[in-house]
Enzyme design. Sequence first.
Site, mmCIF file in Angstrom:
data_model
loop_
_atom_site.group_PDB
_atom_site.id
_atom_site.type_symbol
_atom_site.label_atom_id
_atom_site.label_comp_id
_atom_site.label_asym_id
_atom_site.label_seq_id
_atom_site.Cartn_x
_atom_site.Cartn_y
_atom_site.Cartn_z
ATOM 1 N N THR A 1 -26.326 -34.019 -38.641
ATOM 2 C CA THR A 1 -27.357 -34.719 -37.027
ATOM 3 C C THR A 1 -27.220 -36.363 -37.382
ATOM 4 O O THR A 1 -26.690 -36.452 -38.435
ATOM 5 C CB THR A 1 -28.795 -34.253 -37.902
ATOM 6 O OG1 THR A 1 -29.473 -34.802 -36.834
ATOM 7 C CG2 THR A 1 -29.268 -34.428 -38.677
ATOM 8 N N GLY A 2 -27.810 -37.210 -36.152
ATOM 9 C CA GLY A 2 -27.750 -38.518 -36.125
ATOM 10 C C GLY A 2 -26.204 -38.458 -35.337
ATOM 11 O O GLY A 2 -25.977 -37.698 -34.170
ATOM 12 N N HIS A 3 -25.859 -39.779 -35.425
ATOM 13 C CA HIS A 3 -24.970 -40.595 -34.477
ATOM 14 C C HIS A 3 -22.975 -39.334 -34.827
ATOM 15 O O HIS A 3 -22.687 -39.828 -35.524
ATOM 16 C CB HIS A 3 -24.262 -41.968 -35.030
ATOM 17 C CG HIS A 3 -25.114 -42.828 -33.896
ATOM 18 N ND1 HIS A 3 -26.619 -42.646 -34.837
ATOM 19 C CD2 HIS A 3 -25.825 -43.687 -33.521
ATOM 20 C CE1 HIS A 3 -26.955 -43.125 -34.023
ATOM 21 N NE2 HIS A 3 -26.871 -44.406 -32.619
ATOM 22 N N GLY A 4 -22.973 -38.736 -33.377
ATOM 23 C CA GLY A 4 -21.925 -37.859 -33.384
ATOM 24 C C GLY A 4 -20.483 -38.299 -33.921
ATOM 25 O O GLY A 4 -19.910 -38.215 -34.500
ATOM 26 N N THR B 1 -30.884 -33.007 -33.759
ATOM 27 C CA THR B 1 -29.715 -31.490 -33.480
ATOM 28 C C THR B 1 -30.767 -30.745 -34.670
ATOM 29 O O THR B 1 -30.898 -31.525 -35.578
ATOM 30 C CB THR B 1 -28.507 -32.158 -34.149
ATOM 31 O OG1 THR B 1 -28.124 -32.919 -33.341
ATOM 32 C CG2 THR B 1 -27.776 -30.523 -33.917
ATOM 33 N N VAL C 1 -19.311 -35.789 -25.304
ATOM 34 C CA VAL C 1 -19.710 -34.141 -26.650
ATOM 35 C C VAL C 1 -19.982 -35.495 -27.497
ATOM 36 O O VAL C 1 -18.904 -35.723 -27.911
ATOM 37 C CB VAL C 1 -18.809 -33.359 -26.118
ATOM 38 C CG1 VAL C 1 -18.926 -32.600 -27.443
ATOM 39 C CG2 VAL C 1 -18.829 -32.584 -24.435
ATOM 40 N N GLY C 2 -21.334 -34.953 -28.442
ATOM 41 C CA GLY C 2 -20.885 -34.927 -29.847
ATOM 42 C C GLY C 2 -20.027 -34.395 -30.605
ATOM 43 O O GLY C 2 -19.396 -33.283 -30.430
ATOM 44 N N ASP C 3 -20.970 -34.402 -32.311
ATOM 45 C CA ASP C 3 -20.645 -33.524 -32.902
ATOM 46 C C ASP C 3 -20.922 -32.220 -33.146
ATOM 47 O O ASP C 3 -19.997 -31.427 -33.607
ATOM 48 C CB ASP C 3 -20.833 -34.057 -34.908
ATOM 49 C CG ASP C 3 -22.638 -34.527 -34.962
ATOM 50 O OD1 ASP C 3 -22.716 -34.757 -33.407
ATOM 51 O OD2 ASP C 3 -22.465 -34.356 -35.810
HETATM 52 N N1 ASP Z 1 -25.494 -35.274 -33.745
HETATM 53 C C1 ASP Z 1 -25.724 -35.013 -32.154
HETATM 54 C C2 ASP Z 1 -24.829 -36.233 -31.474
HETATM 55 O O1 ASP Z 1 -24.478 -36.834 -31.532
HETATM 56 C C3 ASP Z 1 -27.385 -36.245 -32.179
HETATM 57 C C4 ASP Z 1 -28.656 -36.053 -33.293
HETATM 58 O O2 ASP Z 1 -28.428 -35.237 -34.029
HETATM 59 O O3 ASP Z 1 -28.690 -36.789 -33.292
HETATM 60 O O4 ASP Z 1 -25.422 -35.458 -30.183
#
Ligand code: ASP
Length: 330
Positions: A238-241, A187, A216-218
């Site tokens: 960023t990362g696993h929402g 992200t 939908v993520g974070d």
């Molecule tokens: N945070 C984002 C989501 O979970 C993805 C990401 O930042 O890698 O959709």
Amino acid sequence: MSARRHFIKTTSLLLASLAINPKEIFAQSSQTNQAIIQKPIVLSTWRFGLKANEIAWKKLQEESRAIDAVEAGVRVIESDPTERSVGYGGRPDRDGHVTLDACIMDEFANIGSVAFLEHIKNPVSVARAVMEKTPHVMLVGDGALEFAIDQGFTKENLLTEESEKEWKEWLKTADYQPKVNIENHDTIGMIALDMHGNLSGACTTSGMAFKMHGRVGDSPLIGAGLYVDNEVGAATATGHGEEVIRVVGSHLVVELMRQGKSPEDACKEAIELIHKKLKLRNKNIDNTQIGFIALNKNGEYGAFALQKGFNYAVFNQQDENILIEVESLF
Ligand code: ASP
């Protein structure tokens, strides 16, 4: 270079150029209880943040509000089809739809957000329109698309040939395995302090590649993917929402800064809490990555990640746009 070292370096450079004894300055600032404020400043997640920062910095130099700078900055990445985890050219969900999530927040705690939005290249600007032109804070799916078209946004196909090819290849096994730092999800989150001393932020993504339709993520969730409190600071994730949502990560980082933590320490504590929750659920963390970046009201900044490999870009008063490798729990 850690953000703290960078701050110390930039502060000493500033003092050297003014030919002032640093002790004098710090003594004066503690007497008047005023910190040296580094403004303007802008930071954003990952390497593509360097490109986005250039545009945001230009706006900040023109004395634009931080909200205009962050919107303009992340739009560059949304519009670029070679960036495959945000906006146009983003990887689709497992049914082949490019669905986008974004949000924006300003110094007055105005907020706007869109999620599960298709066919619009710049979801951050739709989020801003939600913020400014509706009595609501979030629109999703078809409702968000109808609103965007009503507002004059163009409906277009966001699935590029490259992303389609990759999706068709993925369909052969249809094995969904999110991997740490592998570019199937990243992200852009951007936070900035403008010349007027005000903070804003924006966050935008196509989410995890080949996710379930409707996921939908974070990133579009104020508090999770992004939070700004103009009295304290701003943070984005960023990362696993799913893991960021579980602890309302960005809000947590800002609250920790309110309690007096430095931006880096606040990010670290949020990552530690996420790790605790992963352990509680016996989750294997090998393929999980989460990163936070944070900026306080004085222009001090920092970041922390769960795993190695996360970086962010900072454009600061010394006219440097630099990429910083982030320290991590593992
Ligand atoms: N945070 C984002 C989501 O979970 C993805 C990401 O930042 O890698 O959709």
